[in-house]
Motif scaffolding. Sequence first.
Motif, mmCIF file in Angstrom:
data_model
loop_
_atom_site.group_PDB
_atom_site.id
_atom_site.type_symbol
_atom_site.label_atom_id
_atom_site.label_comp_id
_atom_site.label_asym_id
_atom_site.label_seq_id
_atom_site.Cartn_x
_atom_site.Cartn_y
_atom_site.Cartn_z
ATOM 1 N N GLN A 1 68.911 24.743 49.034
ATOM 2 C CA GLN A 1 68.034 23.622 48.983
ATOM 3 C C GLN A 1 68.655 22.440 49.575
ATOM 4 N N LEU B 1 68.405 23.037 53.504
ATOM 5 C CA LEU B 1 66.942 23.000 53.986
ATOM 6 C C LEU B 1 66.360 21.626 54.124
ATOM 7 N N GLN B 2 66.717 20.677 53.098
ATOM 8 C CA GLN B 2 66.312 19.309 53.034
ATOM 9 C C GLN B 2 66.692 18.464 54.318
ATOM 10 N N GLN C 1 73.851 24.520 61.344
ATOM 11 C CA GLN C 1 72.936 24.869 60.036
ATOM 12 C C GLN C 1 72.277 26.249 60.333
ATOM 13 N N LEU D 1 72.717 29.659 57.830
ATOM 14 C CA LEU D 1 71.841 30.479 57.543
ATOM 15 C C LEU D 1 71.867 31.875 58.017
ATOM 16 N N LEU E 1 65.701 32.380 50.628
ATOM 17 C CA LEU E 1 65.131 31.891 51.859
ATOM 18 C C LEU E 1 63.594 32.054 51.708
ATOM 19 N N ALA F 1 61.716 28.947 54.077
ATOM 20 C CA ALA F 1 62.528 28.597 55.263
ATOM 21 C C ALA F 1 62.279 28.837 56.533
ATOM 22 N N LEU G 1 60.408 26.268 58.510
ATOM 23 C CA LEU G 1 61.051 25.166 59.082
ATOM 24 C C LEU G 1 61.949 25.674 60.337
#
Length: 130
Positions: free
Chosen positions: A66, A69-70, A85, A89, A103, A108, A111
């Motif tokens: 979380q 992703l933020q 990043q 992932l 995910l 995700a 994004l």
Amino acid sequence: LGARIFGNLSQDEALRRLLGQAGALEVMIALLREDDNEVLVLWALSAMVEGVSYNQQRFCSSGGLQRLLQGMTPVRSSGNVHVRQMHLLSNLAFDSDFCQDALIRAQALPLVLNLLGNGLETDSALQQQT
């Protein structure tokens, strides 16, 4: 300095497991987005979760996903941060069904596609200027 140490120790799979069991993963998650060396923190986290399902699951279930992703917005991060990043992932999604499900639940993919699309638009604009 801690990120560099954890990252270097994480080059060995057995040490990655020990670091995860010793709580180093949670320390690195706490540094995520609060440390001046975010690229280094992301590199260390990526190394710590690579191929170690225990660490991957801990990362995804302890708020790390979380938090990651933020921080993944085109405005907030530089290209170097986005590369790290994305690498983190991919390490999470490659081996772990648990993290793949996390995910998907976190939505995700839109994004990631947005970041990739913005990067492609930026690259196209730069190519047109040259």
